[in-house]
Design a protein around this motif. Structure first.
Motif, mmCIF file in Angstrom:
data_model
loop_
_atom_site.group_PDB
_atom_site.id
_atom_site.type_symbol
_atom_site.label_atom_id
_atom_site.label_comp_id
_atom_site.label_asym_id
_atom_site.label_seq_id
_atom_site.Cartn_x
_atom_site.Cartn_y
_atom_site.Cartn_z
ATOM 1 N N GLY A 4 10.543 -1.909 10.441
ATOM 2 C CA GLY A 4 9.602 -1.008 9.798
ATOM 3 C C GLY A 4 9.657 -1.133 8.300
ATOM 4 O O GLY A 4 10.716 -1.412 7.733
ATOM 5 N N PRO A 5 8.535 -0.927 7.635
ATOM 6 C CA PRO A 5 8.480 -1.043 6.174
ATOM 7 C C PRO A 5 9.331 0.029 5.504
ATOM 8 O O PRO A 5 9.318 1.191 5.914
ATOM 9 N N LEU A 6 10.066 -0.369 4.508
ATOM 10 C CA LEU A 6 10.829 0.568 3.678
ATOM 11 C C LEU A 6 10.494 0.240 2.233
ATOM 12 O O LEU A 6 11.081 -0.662 1.630
ATOM 13 N N TYR A 7 9.517 0.947 1.714
ATOM 14 C CA TYR A 7 9.064 0.671 0.350
ATOM 15 C C TYR A 7 8.752 2.007 -0.325
ATOM 16 O O TYR A 7 7.599 2.415 -0.447
ATOM 17 N N PRO A 8 9.791 2.758 -0.709
ATOM 18 C CA PRO A 8 9.567 4.104 -1.249
ATOM 19 C C PRO A 8 8.716 4.094 -2.520
ATOM 20 O O PRO A 8 8.981 3.333 -3.447
ATOM 21 N N THR A 9 7.704 4.920 -2.512
ATOM 22 C CA THR A 9 6.899 5.159 -3.719
ATOM 23 C C THR A 9 6.907 6.668 -3.956
ATOM 24 O O THR A 9 6.131 7.411 -3.355
ATOM 25 N N PRO A 10 7.824 7.139 -4.788
ATOM 26 C CA PRO A 10 8.056 8.593 -4.902
ATOM 27 C C PRO A 10 6.864 9.340 -5.481
ATOM 28 O O PRO A 10 6.213 8.891 -6.427
ATOM 29 N N ARG A 30 5.181 8.209 -0.762
ATOM 30 C CA ARG A 30 3.732 8.031 -0.624
ATOM 31 C C ARG A 30 3.379 6.913 0.358
ATOM 32 O O ARG A 30 2.315 6.940 0.997
ATOM 33 N N THR A 31 4.268 5.944 0.502
ATOM 34 C CA THR A 31 3.973 4.821 1.395
ATOM 35 C C THR A 31 3.579 5.303 2.786
ATOM 36 O O THR A 31 2.592 4.855 3.369
ATOM 37 N N ILE A 55 11.124 6.502 5.877
ATOM 38 C CA ILE A 55 10.743 7.058 4.582
ATOM 39 C C ILE A 55 11.903 6.998 3.600
ATOM 40 O O ILE A 55 13.053 6.786 3.986
ATOM 41 N N GLY A 56 11.594 7.213 2.344
ATOM 42 C CA GLY A 56 12.620 7.246 1.302
ATOM 43 C C GLY A 56 12.279 8.270 0.240
ATOM 44 O O GLY A 56 11.932 7.904 -0.885
ATOM 45 N N GLY A 57 12.344 9.539 0.593
ATOM 46 C CA GLY A 57 12.085 10.604 -0.386
ATOM 47 C C GLY A 57 13.373 11.056 -1.051
ATOM 48 O O GLY A 57 14.421 10.428 -0.918
ATOM 49 N N ASP A 58 13.308 12.178 -1.768
ATOM 50 C CA ASP A 58 14.509 12.649 -2.461
ATOM 51 C C ASP A 58 14.360 14.134 -2.788
ATOM 52 O O ASP A 58 13.251 14.675 -2.827
ATOM 53 N N GLY A 178 7.906 9.714 14.054
ATOM 54 C CA GLY A 178 9.235 9.137 13.957
ATOM 55 C C GLY A 178 9.933 9.498 12.662
ATOM 56 O O GLY A 178 10.135 10.669 12.345
ATOM 57 N N LYS A 179 10.284 8.462 11.884
ATOM 58 C CA LYS A 179 10.956 8.671 10.608
ATOM 59 C C LYS A 179 9.973 8.694 9.451
ATOM 60 O O LYS A 179 10.361 8.555 8.287
ATOM 61 N N GLY A 180 8.696 8.869 9.750
ATOM 62 C CA GLY A 180 7.683 8.894 8.703
ATOM 63 C C GLY A 180 7.408 10.293 8.206
ATOM 64 O O GLY A 180 8.127 11.251 8.502
ATOM 65 N N ASN A 181 6.323 10.425 7.441
ATOM 66 C CA ASN A 181 5.967 11.723 6.838
ATOM 67 C C ASN A 181 5.275 12.615 7.851
ATOM 68 O O ASN A 181 4.076 12.907 7.755
ATOM 69 N N GLY A 182 6.001 13.035 8.857
ATOM 70 C CA GLY A 182 5.413 13.860 9.900
ATOM 71 C C GLY A 182 5.264 15.314 9.530
ATOM 72 O O GLY A 182 4.530 16.055 10.178
ATOM 73 N N LEU A 183 5.986 15.772 8.512
ATOM 74 C CA LEU A 183 5.896 17.159 8.070
ATOM 75 C C LEU A 183 5.444 17.188 6.615
ATOM 76 O O LEU A 183 5.719 16.269 5.852
ATOM 77 N N SER A 184 4.762 18.253 6.269
ATOM 78 C CA SER A 184 4.305 18.356 4.874
ATOM 79 C C SER A 184 5.119 19.407 4.141
ATOM 80 O O SER A 184 6.311 19.220 3.922
#
Length: 421
Positions: A4-10, A30-31, A55-58, A178-184
C-alpha cells in the motif's frame, strides 16, 4: 507499493486549546483523502496493484510559555519521547505525544510498528486528563480506525496501552477504509449541565458591600457549607480557593435539586489573614453589608450575620436544570479598631492644663467600663504617666474611671479641675 502507498502529505485539520492557552494540533494525511482502499495504485507504472492504505498523520503540542508559543521539544515545551515509549522511533525524534504509534506486540507478539497513526481529528475537554484523537489501529487491531486517548501531561497514548487508551470504531475490513482516513473529526457531546450555585468571598476594604476591582482581594481558605433549608443538616462543605471561589453542584461536588431550597453558610474562622489588607486578626473579621442598596446582585454580599460574628448565612433556591447562580458572594473586612487613653500628671499650679515640667504619675489604676458599667479592662500608668486601652471596636460607648485621689510619696492629690482647655 505492494503493501500500500505510504506517502504522507500532512494537512492541519484540528486545533484545540489547553487551559493555559497552549495548543494541540491534529495533522491528517491528505494522500488517503484522495485514494480508496482496494483501488488502483497511484503508481502509473503499476496500475494493476491494488492500493492498501497506510496513513501517516500526527498529533503535536504547541506550548504557550510567558506569552511565547514553543513547538514541542523546544524551550520549556516537553519532549516526552523515550526509547521505551515511542514505538521504535529514532532516538532523535521529538514527540510530546510518544503514544502516537501502533505496536503489534501488545496484541499478537508481532514486531510490526507504525510510527505515526493520527487521523487528525482532536477534541479536548479541559476537565479531563486526556485529549481524544482519531487514530489508525488505536485499539491494537490491524486495519482499523478508532479513537486514541493521549495523556495531556505525559503524552502516553494507544501505542503504549491500546486496551485502555484505544477505542475501536471501524473494524478490520478493507471496505471500512482499513488503515486509511476512515474517520474525520470528533466533537464533544455536551450533556445538559446540572444546577450549580457559588461563587466568591472577597475582602471589602471600603466596607460598602460592593466588590470593587482594585484593592479588594479574594479571600482564600474560608469554609463554605451547604445546609438543608432548616439549617440543621450539613450537606456538603468546601473551602474557597486562591480566587476566593467555591461551588456546589456539577463540578462543585454536591448534586443540587433544581428549585430546591438551601442555606449557604460562610465561616471565616479558617481564613489565613496574613495576606489581607492590614493583616487583621481572625477575631477582628466582620461580614460586610448585606445586599447593599444600588449594588448589582453579582457584586453584592448575600449572607446575614449570625450570633457567631465569624459565621453568616444566605438562603438560596437552586436554579433550574442546566442553569447556574454564581452570585452567592460574601464580603468581609477587618473590624475598625481604636485605642483610647493618655496621661496622668501632678497639676502643680492647679489650672487643669499639662504644663512643661509638671510631674507624670506612675502606677495609677485606670479602669475601662462599658455602657452598662461593667469592667472591660484595667491598666496602670507607666513611668511616664501614660496608659492606653487598645483594640476597641469603633462607635462603642465607654467610661474611663480614675481614682478621685492619688497618693504620691505619702501625699494625697485630688483630681484637678476638668475641661480647662
Amino acid at each position: 507499493f505492494a503493501d500500500g502507498p505510504l506517502y504522507p502529505t500532512p494537512m492541519l485539520t484540528s486545533v484545540v486549546f489547553e487551559n493555559d492557552g497552549s495548543m494541540i494540533w491534529g495533522f491528517r494525511d491528505r494522500t488517503w483523502d484522495m485514494l480508496v482502499p482496494r483501488g488502483q495504485s497511484p503508481d502509473p507504472d503499476n496500475r494493476s496493484t491494488l492500493s492498501a492504505p497506510i496513513i501517516g498523520g500526527d498529533i503535536n503540542k504547541v506550548c504557550l510559555t510567558d506569552g511565547v508559543f514553543e513547538w514541542e521539544g523546544t524551550g520549556s515545551c516537553a519532549d516526552n519521547s523515550t526509547p521505551a515509549n515511542s514505538g521504535g522511533e529514532p532516538l532523535d525524534r521529538v514527540e510530546y505525544f510518544p503514544g502516537d504509534h501502533f505496536d503489534a506486540t501488545h496484541r499478537i507478539g508481532d514486531s510490526t510498528y507504525h510510527n505515526e497513526v493520527s487521523l487528525g481529528g482532536a477534541v479536548l475537554n479541559p476537565r479531563e486528563p486526556d485529549v481524544a484523537n482519531t487514530s489508525m489501529n488505536a485499539s491494537g487491531l490491524y486495519n482499523t480506525n478508532g479513537i486514541g486517548f493521549y495523556d495531556r501531561e505525559t503524552g502516553l497514548g494507544p501505542g503504549n496501552d491500546p486496551l485502555n487508551r484505544g477505542l475501536l470504531v471501524a473494524g478490520n475490513r478493507f471496505d471500512t477504509f482499513g488503515k486509511g482516513n476512515g474517520l474525520s473529526d470528533l466533537s464533544l457531546l455536551a450533556a445538559e449541565a446540572p444546577s450549580q450555585i457559588g461563587n466568591r468571598v472577597w475582602f471589602d476594604a471600603d466596607e460598602d458591600g460592593q466588590q470593587d476591582p482594585i484593592d479588594e482581594p479574594a479571600v482564600a481558605g474560608a469554609t463554605v457549607r451547604l445546609l438543608s433549608a432548616d439549617g440543621e443538616t450539613v450537606l456538603a462543605e468546601t473551602v474557597t480557593d486562591e480566587n476566593g471561589e467555591y461551588y456546589f453542584g456539577g463540578e462543585g461536588g454536591y448534586p443540587l435539586e433544581p428549585g430546591g431550597e438551601y442555606i449557604v453558610e460562610f465561616d471565616v474562622s479558617t481564613v489565613d489573614t496574613a495576606s489581607l489588607p492590614g493583616a487583621p486578626s481572625v477575631d477582628d473579621l466582620q461580614f460586610t453589608l448585606t445586599q447593599a442598596d444600588g449594588v448589582a446582585g453579582e457584586l453584592d454580599s448575600n449572607p446575614t450575620r449570625t450570633d457567631d460574628p465569624l459565621v453568616a448565612r444566605a438562603s438560596v433556591v437552586a436554579p433550574g436544570v442546566g442553569e447556574v447562580d454564581h452570585t452567592i458572594d460574601a464580603g468581609i473586612y477587618g473590624a475598625d479598631l481604636v485605642s483610647v487613653g493618655d496621661y496622668v500628671w501632678i497639676d502643680e499650679d492647679r489650672d487643669g492644663i499639662q504644663d512643661e515640667g509638671e510631674t507624670p504619675v506612675e502606677g495609677v489604676t485606670v479602669t475601662l467600663l462599658d455602657e452598662d458599667g461593667v469592667v472591660v479592662a484595667t491598666t496602670t500608668t507607666d513611668a511616664d504617666g501614660y496608659y492606653v486601652f487598645t483594640d476597641l471596636p469603633i462607635s462603642t460607648d465607654y467610661t474611663i474611671e480614675f481614682p478621685t485621689t492619688v497618693v504620691v510619696d505619702g501625699q494625697d492629690y485630688p483630681l484637678t479641675q476638668t475641661g480647662a482647655g
